[in-house]
Each structure stands twice: as C-alpha cells, then as structure tokens.
Design an enzyme around this catalytic site. Sequence first.
Site, PDB file in Angstrom:
ATOM      1  N   GLY A  71      31.746  41.112  60.016  1.00 44.56           N
ATOM      2  CA  GLY A  71      32.705  41.989  60.670  1.00 44.56           C
ATOM      3  C   GLY A  71      34.074  41.363  60.886  1.00 44.56           C
ATOM      4  N   GLU A  77      23.471  35.556  56.209  1.00 48.71           N
ATOM      5  CA  GLU A  77      24.649  36.159  56.807  1.00 48.71           C
ATOM      6  C   GLU A  77      25.354  35.134  57.688  1.00 48.71           C
ATOM      7  OE1 GLU A  77      24.416  40.727  56.978  1.00 48.71           O
ATOM      8  OE2 GLU A  77      23.411  39.983  58.747  1.00 48.71           O
ATOM      9  N   GLY A  83      27.351  45.809  56.318  1.00 48.15           N
ATOM     10  CA  GLY A  83      27.616  46.398  57.625  1.00 48.15           C
ATOM     11  C   GLY A  83      28.666  47.497  57.520  1.00 48.15           C
ATOM     12  N   GLY A  84      29.883  47.163  57.904  1.00 46.25           N
ATOM     13  CA  GLY A  84      30.969  48.146  57.983  1.00 46.25           C
ATOM     14  C   GLY A  84      31.098  49.049  56.763  1.00 46.25           C
ATOM     15  N   HIS A  93      18.544  39.526  62.967  1.00 52.13           N
ATOM     16  CA  HIS A  93      19.983  39.672  62.722  1.00 52.13           C
ATOM     17  C   HIS A  93      20.743  38.830  63.740  1.00 52.13           C
ATOM     18  CE1 HIS A  93      23.992  41.369  62.420  1.00 52.13           C
ATOM     19  NE2 HIS A  93      23.644  41.801  61.224  1.00 52.13           N
ATOM     20  N   ASN A 122      23.418  48.302  56.802  1.00 55.92           N
ATOM     21  CA  ASN A 122      23.050  48.143  58.210  1.00 55.92           C
ATOM     22  C   ASN A 122      24.109  48.871  59.025  1.00 55.92           C
ATOM     23  OD1 ASN A 122      22.541  47.367  60.818  1.00 55.92           O
ATOM     24  ND2 ASN A 122      22.984  45.193  60.517  1.00 55.92           N
ATOM     25  N   TRP A 123      23.725  50.048  59.525  1.00 55.59           N
ATOM     26  CA  TRP A 123      24.704  50.866  60.263  1.00 55.59           C
ATOM     27  C   TRP A 123      25.035  50.271  61.628  1.00 55.59           C
ATOM     28  CZ3 TRP A 123      23.312  56.810  59.792  1.00 55.59           C
ATOM     29  CH2 TRP A 123      23.403  57.198  58.451  1.00 55.59           C
ATOM     30  N   LYS A 124      24.227  49.326  62.101  1.00 55.68           N
ATOM     31  CA  LYS A 124      24.369  48.795  63.468  1.00 55.68           C
ATOM     32  C   LYS A 124      24.371  49.983  64.447  1.00 55.68           C
ATOM     33  CE  LYS A 124      26.533  44.797  61.485  1.00 55.68           C
ATOM     34  NZ  LYS A 124      27.408  43.657  61.638  1.00 55.68           N
ATOM     35  N   GLU A 143      23.214  39.362  65.494  1.00 52.81           N
ATOM     36  CA  GLU A 143      23.587  40.045  66.746  1.00 52.81           C
ATOM     37  C   GLU A 143      22.392  40.128  67.700  1.00 52.81           C
ATOM     38  OE1 GLU A 143      25.357  43.436  64.771  1.00 52.81           O
ATOM     39  OE2 GLU A 143      26.868  42.067  63.971  1.00 52.81           O
ATOM     40  N   SER A 162      31.037  40.877  55.516  1.00 54.12           N
ATOM     41  CA  SER A 162      32.285  41.396  54.942  1.00 54.12           C
ATOM     42  C   SER A 162      32.204  41.631  53.433  1.00 54.12           C
ATOM     43  CB  SER A 162      33.460  40.480  55.305  1.00 54.12           C
ATOM     44  OG  SER A 162      33.632  40.428  56.714  1.00 54.12           O
TER      45      SER A 162
HETATM   46  P1  13P Z   1      29.841  43.427  57.838  1.00 51.09           P
HETATM   47  O1  13P Z   1      29.547  43.862  56.415  1.00 51.09           O
HETATM   48  O2  13P Z   1      30.470  44.511  58.659  1.00 51.09           O
HETATM   49  O3  13P Z   1      30.565  42.133  57.892  1.00 51.09           O
HETATM   50  O4  13P Z   1      28.406  43.185  58.543  1.00 51.09           O
HETATM   51  C1  13P Z   1      27.486  42.373  57.919  1.00 51.09           C
HETATM   52  C2  13P Z   1      26.207  42.520  58.639  1.00 51.09           C
HETATM   53  O5  13P Z   1      26.039  42.032  59.735  1.00 51.09           O
HETATM   54  C3  13P Z   1      25.135  43.272  57.981  1.00 51.09           C
HETATM   55  O6  13P Z   1      23.919  43.082  58.631  1.00 51.09           O
END
Ligand code: 13P
Length: 247
Positions: free
Chosen positions: A171, A165, A231-232, A93, A9-11, A95, A210
Amino acid sequence: MRSKLVAGNWKMHGSLSGNQGLLQAVRDGVKGNAAVAVCVPYPYLAQARAVLEGGSVAWGAQDVSEHAQGAFTGEVSGAMLVDFGCRYVLVGHSERRSFYGDTDAVVAAKFTAALKAGLTPVLCVGESLAEREAGTTGEVVTRQIDAVLSSSGVAAFSSAVVAYEPVWAIGTGRTASPAQAQEVHALIRQRFARDSAEVASGLQILYGGSVKPGNAKELFGQPDIDGGLIGGASLVAEDFLAICAAA
Ligand code: 13P
C-alpha cells in the site's frame, strides 16, 4: 512449469452495491492461463459465490479461526468458509500480524485449521522496513515459514500457497524490484527444498506489495515468482484484469 495464480485481497473495502459490478467484470473479463481468485470480507462471501459460481474465478476469505467451533465470539471457522464455497484463505497477512496479534504460533494454528477444513491456505510472510534495513529479511521470512513447517510439516505445502509480501511495499506504492523480490522468492523455495525438493519445485510463491498493471509483467517473469497477491489494484476491475493478463 508451475502454473500462475493471481489473488485479489480486497482488505476491508466494498459494499453490496459496489461489489456487484466489480465481481461481474472480473468474472466476465478474466482471460489467460493464470488461475484467479478474490479474497473478500466475510459479509460478501455469499455475494462472491452468487456472482462467480460456475465461472473460472475462485473466491476466498482473508482470515480464519484456528478453532473448529465453539465459544469464540466474532471468529469464523474454516468449515463456515467451505460452506460459502471458499477455496482459498489468507493466513498471516502482515496486517493481521501487526494489528491483531497474529503471532507465528497463531498463524501456524490457523494454517492447520484451514487445511483441515479443506481450504487452500495462502501463507503470507514478509519483513518490515526496519528488518530489511537491518539485513534480517532472510531470517524473518525463514522464521515465519519454520513456525508453520514445524507444526504442519512440508507435505502440507503441496496443498498450500506462499505469498511474499514485504511490509514496506504494501500500500505504499513502493514495489520491491523484480530482482529484490526474486532473491527472497528463491530463498523461500530453497528453504522448502531442504525438506522436500518435490514440494519446493511445485510450490506457488506469490509476490504482493504495490503490484500494478505497469510492473506486474516484469515481476511475474522472474523464475521463482508464480503470480501475485494484489491489494489496492484488485478493487479496480480494469487494473486487476490487466494484472491477471500479465500472469
Ligand atoms: P497493495 O497491493 O495495496 O500494496 O497490497 C498488497 C497486499 O497486502 C495484498 O495482500
């Protein structure tokens, strides 16, 4: 045995020039048995398709409208995502839930719209730190799932994926321990089993929060963890490929 899935997930990250090398490296470097996908920002869907088409890596989006079409400025429909070759779409998600007002009802409607369009929705659930500390993790996650189950029914989940999640692990560098994650994954599977043992046993439940090359193997080794939502680390080809290999 359920197969594994690792989805990036590149966000809201990326640029046309920067994405090119990342997408190509993922396409060229992915090996192992896990299915792999990347969920990119809308403007980069065409680029993802151009680079990934014909390979083994699927692509998708991070959100979808609950509506099929119409006067909904700024929204993107499931059919539009299908036009760009998307296979997956994230719904709910954390967010989106916390910053953009995606309530359980909205998430349920988006889930239905995604399925209707022929996409595989990845339903994201998870508790906040306060909810975990209050001991309500199970309650929160069950409420989030029930909202979708009551509108779509359990059979819909034979064409869907769930991602657990925990918000406090996203993050933050603070990962749920394999045991903590496994406990919630098992609870999620039990919730589905109440409605259908068959759907529950086939359902892919991803862990996100994470996930890094150093902790992926142990997380993915848990009996109810069927891969990850990354994510990251999905923005760094080497890290993402290492996580895919761990699955
Ligand atoms: P991180 O891997 O950066 O913690 O993000 C997780 C995430 O929200 C994937 O959708």
